[in-house]
Design an enzyme around this catalytic site. Structure first.
Site, PDB file in Angstrom:
ATOM      1  N   LYS A  35      72.661 117.008   7.838  1.00 19.99           N
ATOM      2  CA  LYS A  35      71.501 117.049   8.725  1.00 19.99           C
ATOM      3  C   LYS A  35      70.892 118.436   8.585  1.00 19.99           C
ATOM      4  O   LYS A  35      71.516 119.430   8.943  1.00 19.99           O
ATOM      5  CB  LYS A  35      71.913 116.779  10.178  1.00 19.99           C
ATOM      6  CG  LYS A  35      70.772 116.932  11.174  1.00 19.99           C
ATOM      7  CD  LYS A  35      71.258 116.777  12.605  1.00 19.99           C
ATOM      8  CE  LYS A  35      70.137 117.019  13.615  1.00 19.99           C
ATOM      9  NZ  LYS A  35      70.618 116.934  15.025  1.00 19.99           N
TER      10      LYS A  35
ATOM     11  N   TYR B 140      75.789 119.911   9.521  1.00 20.16           N
ATOM     12  CA  TYR B 140      74.583 120.074  10.340  1.00 20.16           C
ATOM     13  C   TYR B 140      74.163 121.529  10.312  1.00 20.16           C
ATOM     14  O   TYR B 140      74.883 122.409  10.781  1.00 20.16           O
ATOM     15  CB  TYR B 140      74.864 119.589  11.767  1.00 20.16           C
ATOM     16  CG  TYR B 140      73.737 119.783  12.760  1.00 20.16           C
ATOM     17  CD1 TYR B 140      72.418 120.012  12.374  1.00 20.16           C
ATOM     18  CD2 TYR B 140      73.998 119.710  14.123  1.00 20.16           C
ATOM     19  CE1 TYR B 140      71.400 120.176  13.299  1.00 20.16           C
ATOM     20  CE2 TYR B 140      72.986 119.863  15.069  1.00 20.16           C
ATOM     21  CZ  TYR B 140      71.695 120.102  14.646  1.00 20.16           C
ATOM     22  OH  TYR B 140      70.694 120.266  15.568  1.00 20.16           O
TER      23      TYR B 140
ATOM     24  N   THR C  78      74.621 118.297  19.814  1.00 19.87           N
ATOM     25  CA  THR C  78      74.134 119.449  20.568  1.00 19.87           C
ATOM     26  C   THR C  78      73.081 119.027  21.592  1.00 19.87           C
ATOM     27  O   THR C  78      73.022 119.589  22.691  1.00 19.87           O
ATOM     28  CB  THR C  78      73.572 120.514  19.622  1.00 19.87           C
ATOM     29  OG1 THR C  78      72.659 119.905  18.692  1.00 19.87           O
ATOM     30  CG2 THR C  78      74.691 121.173  18.831  1.00 19.87           C
TER      31      THR C  78
ATOM     32  N   TYR D 139      77.254 131.597  16.678  1.00 18.52           N
ATOM     33  CA  TYR D 139      77.539 132.957  17.138  1.00 18.52           C
ATOM     34  C   TYR D 139      78.425 133.738  16.172  1.00 18.52           C
ATOM     35  O   TYR D 139      78.204 134.917  15.934  1.00 18.52           O
ATOM     36  CB  TYR D 139      78.151 132.979  18.554  1.00 18.52           C
ATOM     37  CG  TYR D 139      78.294 134.400  19.094  1.00 18.52           C
ATOM     38  CD1 TYR D 139      77.212 135.045  19.674  1.00 18.52           C
ATOM     39  CD2 TYR D 139      79.496 135.098  18.978  1.00 18.52           C
ATOM     40  CE1 TYR D 139      77.310 136.342  20.125  1.00 18.52           C
ATOM     41  CE2 TYR D 139      79.605 136.403  19.419  1.00 18.52           C
ATOM     42  CZ  TYR D 139      78.509 137.018  19.996  1.00 18.52           C
ATOM     43  OH  TYR D 139      78.610 138.314  20.432  1.00 18.52           O
TER      44      TYR D 139
ATOM     45  N   ARG E 213      69.385 127.845  16.115  1.00 19.47           N
ATOM     46  CA  ARG E 213      70.273 127.754  17.266  1.00 19.47           C
ATOM     47  C   ARG E 213      71.628 128.412  17.008  1.00 19.47           C
ATOM     48  O   ARG E 213      72.313 128.814  17.951  1.00 19.47           O
ATOM     49  CB  ARG E 213      70.505 126.285  17.656  1.00 19.47           C
ATOM     50  CG  ARG E 213      69.263 125.535  18.103  1.00 19.47           C
ATOM     51  CD  ARG E 213      68.674 126.043  19.404  1.00 19.47           C
ATOM     52  NE  ARG E 213      69.491 125.757  20.563  1.00 19.47           N
ATOM     53  CZ  ARG E 213      69.216 124.819  21.468  1.00 19.47           C
ATOM     54  NH1 ARG E 213      68.154 124.051  21.338  1.00 19.47           N
ATOM     55  NH2 ARG E 213      70.010 124.648  22.516  1.00 19.47           N
TER      56      ARG E 213
ATOM     57  N   ILE F 193      67.928 112.397  12.382  1.00 22.65           N
ATOM     58  CA  ILE F 193      68.715 112.463  13.617  1.00 22.65           C
ATOM     59  C   ILE F 193      67.786 113.098  14.635  1.00 22.65           C
ATOM     60  O   ILE F 193      67.505 114.291  14.579  1.00 22.65           O
ATOM     61  CB  ILE F 193      70.024 113.232  13.403  1.00 22.65           C
ATOM     62  CG1 ILE F 193      70.886 112.473  12.388  1.00 22.65           C
ATOM     63  CG2 ILE F 193      70.776 113.393  14.726  1.00 22.65           C
ATOM     64  CD1 ILE F 193      72.199 113.149  12.032  1.00 22.65           C
TER      65      ILE F 193
END
Length: 294
Positions: free
Chosen positions: A161, A133, A44, A107, A138, A203
């Site tokens: 992550k 992840y 991302t 979303y 976000r 990360i």
């Protein structure tokens, strides 16, 4: 399977938004010399949301070829459509990536069962190591520890992550799945505490700007040298925060461009770092001992 400082690599772009492969090579060579432990390509932070399928696969393939097995390459292949995630993950496997990193579908706001079935479907479709992840700030969905525990039994799922940045979440994950899958911090500001609690690495966005220091901090933490790890992290603390004054990767791309390593291009709807934040980012870079052009 992987450990240490794994850079969430930015994707270099010219001012017109086209991908700059020459600058990408410079970044990769720099990370190799700085001791970065693994490259995360087109995650991302690499603006995966604005690269089309062909560009996405091309960057992954380019990174794999340039790195040539010297350190692991982890490809960002998450999507909010399960079919698309499968296609991207297959592309990364075909390119020779060592593993794939799959952000939770954004979303859509799937249920926990939907998240389980999504990740299970990708893991069953493509035989390559896969890292979950979770970044609720976000994506608007939180991959809960009980779901991670279920997914830890799915073949090909090897890590998580976790970017929530909460100590209680870290402790619960270590208790539930520590030793079964690897755990990586996705939040630079709390990464050291994550490592000391049992994580295998980070990360990192900060590693785009301070790769050697992030590698050294992780190495010290994993070796049990807490004092050294904290000393390094104190120098980096300003960066951990300044690189999020605007939405990632806006500040970090600007910072790397100030180091002369790449142009300052970024794709809409993201825009270059707003001028009021320039001084704060530059100050944080200098505090971390980083030379800048200006």
């Amino acid at each position: 399977m992987f450990q240490g400082s794994m850079v969430a690599l930015v994707t270099p772009m010219r001012r017109d938004g086209s991908i700059d492969m020459d600058a990408l090579d410079r970044l990769l060579d720099w990370h190799l010399s700085a001791g970065t432990d693994a490259i995360v390509a087109v995650g991302t932070t690499g603006e995966s949301a604005t690269l089309d399928f062909e560009e996405h696969c091309a960057v992954i393939s380019h990174v794999v070829q340039r790195i040539a097995g010297r350190i692991p390459v982890i490809a960002g292949t998450g999507a909010n459509a399960t079919r698309e995630a499968i296609h991207l993950t297959q592309c990364a496997k075909d390119a020779g990536a060592d593993a794939c990193l799959l952000v939770t579908p954004y979303y859509n706001k799937p249920t926990q069962q939907g998240l389980f079935l999504h990740y299970q479907a990708v893991a069953e479709a493509v035989d390559v190591p896969q890292i979950l992840y979770n970044v609720p700030g976000r994506t608007a969905v939180d991959l809960l520890p009980e779901t991670v525990e279920r997914l830890a039994s799915v073949p090909n799922i090897v890590g998580l992550k976790e970017a929530l940045g909460r100590p209680e979440r870290t402790r619960e994950l270590v208790e539930r799945v520590g030793g079964r899958i690897d755990l990586y911090s996705g939040d630079d500001a709390t990464a050291l505490d994550f490592l000391l609690a049992g994580g295998q690495g980070v990360i990192s966005v900060t590693a785009n700007v301070a790769p050697a220091a992030m590698h050294q901090m992780c190495a010290a933490a994993r070796a049990g040298d807490v004092a050294q790890a904290r000393e390094i992290n104190t120098r980096l603390d300003g960066l951990h925060h300044a690189l999020f004054h605007e939405a990632n990767p806006i500040p970090v791309k600007w910072a790397v461009s100030q180091m002369g390593l790449m142009p300052d291009g970024i794709r809409l709807p993201l825009t270059p770092l707003s001028e009021p934040f320039h001084a704060a980012v530059l100050d944080a870079m200098r505090q971390a001992g980083i030379a800048v052009d200006h």
